[in-house]
Design an enzyme around this catalytic site. Structure first.
Site, short mmCIF file in Angstrom:
data_model
loop_
_atom_site.label_atom_id
_atom_site.label_comp_id
_atom_site.label_asym_id
_atom_site.label_seq_id
_atom_site.Cartn_x
_atom_site.Cartn_y
_atom_site.Cartn_z
N GLY A 17 0.81 -1.22 0.00
CA GLY A 17 0.00 0.00 0.00
C GLY A 17 0.84 1.27 0.00
O GLY A 17 2.03 1.25 0.33
N ARG A 21 -2.40 8.38 4.09
CA ARG A 21 -2.68 9.11 5.32
C ARG A 21 -1.41 9.61 6.02
O ARG A 21 -1.48 10.47 6.89
CB ARG A 21 -3.50 8.23 6.28
CG ARG A 21 -4.93 8.00 5.82
CD ARG A 21 -5.65 6.93 6.62
NE ARG A 21 -5.32 5.58 6.18
CZ ARG A 21 -5.85 4.47 6.69
NH1 ARG A 21 -6.72 4.55 7.68
NH2 ARG A 21 -5.50 3.27 6.24
N THR A 88 -6.47 -5.72 0.82
CA THR A 88 -5.63 -6.69 1.54
C THR A 88 -5.90 -8.13 1.11
O THR A 88 -5.00 -8.96 1.10
CB THR A 88 -5.87 -6.55 3.06
OG1 THR A 88 -7.29 -6.57 3.33
CG2 THR A 88 -5.30 -5.25 3.59
C1 UD1 Z 1 -6.81 -3.18 8.04
C2 UD1 Z 1 -7.97 -4.16 8.25
C3 UD1 Z 1 -8.76 -3.74 9.47
C4 UD1 Z 1 -7.85 -3.71 10.67
C5 UD1 Z 1 -6.64 -2.82 10.43
C6 UD1 Z 1 -5.63 -3.05 11.54
C7 UD1 Z 1 -8.66 -4.98 6.03
C8 UD1 Z 1 -9.67 -4.85 4.94
N1 UD1 Z 1 -8.82 -4.15 7.07
O1 UD1 Z 1 -7.37 -1.91 7.76
O2 UD1 Z 1 -9.83 -4.69 9.71
O3 UD1 Z 1 -8.57 -3.28 11.81
O4 UD1 Z 1 -5.98 -3.15 9.21
O5 UD1 Z 1 -4.57 -2.16 11.48
O6 UD1 Z 1 -7.79 -5.79 5.92
N2 UD1 Z 1 -1.92 -3.44 1.68
C9 UD1 Z 1 -1.44 -4.08 0.56
N3 UD1 Z 1 -2.18 -4.07 -0.59
C10 UD1 Z 1 -3.38 -3.45 -0.66
C11 UD1 Z 1 -3.87 -2.78 0.48
C12 UD1 Z 1 -3.13 -2.81 1.64
O7 UD1 Z 1 -0.37 -4.68 0.57
O8 UD1 Z 1 -3.99 -3.49 -1.75
C13 UD1 Z 1 -1.11 -3.44 2.91
C14 UD1 Z 1 -0.70 -2.06 3.33
O9 UD1 Z 1 0.59 -1.75 2.82
C15 UD1 Z 1 -0.69 -2.15 4.86
C16 UD1 Z 1 -1.64 -3.30 5.18
O10 UD1 Z 1 -1.88 -3.97 3.96
O11 UD1 Z 1 0.60 -2.48 5.34
C17 UD1 Z 1 -2.93 -2.79 5.78
O12 UD1 Z 1 -3.55 -1.89 4.89
P1 UD1 Z 1 -4.31 -0.59 5.42
O13 UD1 Z 1 -4.81 0.15 4.23
O14 UD1 Z 1 -3.48 0.14 6.38
O15 UD1 Z 1 -5.55 -1.28 6.17
P2 UD1 Z 1 -6.49 -0.62 7.27
O16 UD1 Z 1 -7.43 0.31 6.63
O17 UD1 Z 1 -5.67 -0.11 8.39
CA CA Z 2 -3.46 0.06 8.72
#
Ligand code: UD1
Ligand code: CA
Length: 471
Positions: A17, A21, A88
């Site tokens: 990601g 933010r 994710t």
């Molecule tokens: C996610 C969880 C949420 C949890 C929170 C905890 C999901 C849908 N939601 O939300 O339930 O409470 O984390 O911190 O999983 N990433 C990728 N590829 C993507 C999107 C994200 O590799 O397409 C990675 C990001 O780099 C990051 C992690 O996944 O390290 C989490 O992504 P983020 O967007 O921060 O999720 P949250 O909205 O925090």
């Molecule tokens: Ca997160």
């Protein structure tokens, strides 16, 4: 298929990601806590907990993320590309598709959750393994759960699904039990479950969290309670600063418990890759960055900022010294207010005093640069005394040159040594001298104009000025 041994499990870490933010040009997972990138904290925790393989999903700024990981972990991590950041769930799909040899239990972690305790991960893997559950996860409670996925439970108290903050109903929004994002799953279940995900949600993404409902529909989900203080995800600069404070304080406490004399638990800043031996003393407001090593009996006093510095046994680093990539020898003394620039190698019992600067210099045993000097590109022997205000003129505007001072030489105050130049053993350089040629062993070098005293001149001058002032 043979049942995998309980000890064998893989970790998938999501780090593709962008992290908008953070409002930063740096990808989120490369922001640092205690000198270590967020994603590296997570990888290190997974490896420490016993992951046999560690796959990291990269995407946004992948070159930078891959460079950080391969520099630090080499072949212990494998990178998988997620071409588009579609959530994710999609990230995990990329990992599972890239590698169909992943089997046994799979631990999935987010690359933005840096403070996970190793025993919690081991517990999660062990307990979901023992229960034979498709999925085990950690939950935690928060007074303000905003932003986190909420844990929805059945009347019987079993976890049934996770609902994301943005998809919560009014009632769900008030749930204080959240998903910190640590899952241990059976590989074959995970493979099947991610194939069923749909982007049918507020963000139009594939949510990994939706696999929880699929697991709950097939059987019991194992859940463990964690402490949110260890499990906050880093989404913005405030989260980062708060997690850095938590980590800083814990390191200070760990050091104190291990036998380091810590003057102030609240203001000691020690990076994750530093080593401090029991019996060392660290003053208030000390910052140790990068890879520092402070040996037993050494004392680093108030306000010092050391980066990649070795402080040998019984050395004293007096207040407000700044040093980079240098070694301070056994029993040596530096500061107050000294500046050691890269490759300053100070021998045992040597001294560098206030307002002195060194760079790419070896200072032999017992040699001293006590006051207001610049010593750059120097090779200084044993028992040399360098007087106040000595300058090594090492740069001619094009190149740097070396100044060699052999054992036992004495350099008077306010001298300039125009490099390249050598002062041989036991030689003497008189105060105020500009040295342009080598000084032979045992010789005296002096270059000043002869002093002249004009008898009575000052008194006559003063009398004349006095008369003029009278009306
Ligand atoms: C996610 C969880 C949420 C949890 C929170 C905890 C999901 C849908 N939601 O939300 O339930 O409470 O984390 O911190 O999983 N990433 C990728 N590829 C993507 C999107 C994200 O590799 O397409 C990675 C990001 O780099 C990051 C992690 O996944 O390290 C989490 O992504 P983020 O967007 O921060 O999720 P949250 O909205 O925090
Ligand atoms: Ca997160």
């Amino acid at each position: 298929m043979p049942t995998p041994s309980p000890a064998t499990w893989s970790a998938i870490i999501l780090a593709a990601g962008e992290g908008t933010r953070m409002k930063s040009s740096r990808p989120k997972v490369l922001h640092e806590i205690a000198g270590r990138a967020l994603v590296s904290w997570v990888v290190q925790t997974a490896l420490d907990a016993g992951a046999s393989r560690c796959l990291v999903v990269v995407g946004h700024a992948r070159d930078d993320v891959e460079r950080e990981l391969s520099t630090r972990f080499g072949k212990r991590v494998e990178m998988v590309l997620q071409p588009e950041q579609r959530g994710t769930g999609d990230a995990v799909r990329c990992a599972m598709e890239a590698d169909d040899t992943v089997e046994g239990r799979v631990l999935v972690l987010y690359g933005d959750c840096p403070l996970i305790p190793v025993p919690l991960l081991q517990d999660l893997v062990d307990r979901s393994q023992q229960a034979g559950a498709d999925l085990g996860l950690v939950t935690a409670t928060m007074t303000d759960p905003t932003g986190y996925g909420r844990i929805v439970r059945s009347r019987a108290g079993d976890v049934t699904r996770i609902v994301e903050d943005r998809d919560c109903s009014e009632d769900e929004r008030s749930i204080q039990e959240v998903n910190p994002g640590l899952y241990a799953m059976r590989a074959d279940f995970l493979r099947e479950a991610i194939a069923q995900l749909t982007p049918d949600n507020a963000q139009g993404q594939l949510y990994l969290t939706d696999v929880v409902e699929l697991a709950a529909n097939r059987g019991k989900v194992v859940d463990l309670e964690g402490d949110m203080a260890d499990l906050t995800g880093i989404n913005d600069q405030r989260d980062l600063a708060a997690a850095a404070s938590t980590r800083r304080r814990r390191t200070a406490e760990e050091l104190a418990r291990s036998g380091v004399a810590v003057a102030d638990l609240d203001t000691l800043y020690v990076d994750a890759d530093c080593e401090i031996e029991p019996g060392a003393t660290l003053g208030a407001n000390v910052h140790l960055r990068g890879h520092c090593l402070v040996r037993a009996g050494a004392h680093v006093d108030v306000g010092c900022v050391l980066t990649d510095v070795v402080v040998e046994r019984d050395a004293k680093v007096l207040p407000y010294t700044v040093a980079v990539d240098s070694t301070i020898g056994e029993g040596a003394q530096v500061g107050p207010f000294s500046h050691l620039r890269p490759h300053s190698n100070l021998g045992p019992r040597s001294k560098v005093g206030n307002f002195s600067e060194t760079k790419k210099t070896t200072l032999g045993p017992g040699s001293k640069v006590n006051h207001l000097s610049y010593v750059g590109d120097g090779v200084i022997g044993e028992g040399v005394n360098i007087g106040a205000g000595t300058i090594f003129c090492n740069y001619d505007g094009e190149q740097k040159h070396t100044t060699v001072i052999e054992d036992g030489a004495f350099i008077g105050s306010d001298t300039q040594l125009i490099a390249p130049v050598t002062i041989r053993k036991g030689a003497y350089v008189a105060s105020g001298t500009t040295v342009t040629r080598d000084v032979p062993e045992g010789a005296l070098a002096v270059s000043r104009s002869k002093q002249e005293n004009k008898e009575g001149y000052a008194s006559r001058l003063r009398a004349r000025l006095h008369r003029r002032k009278k009306p």
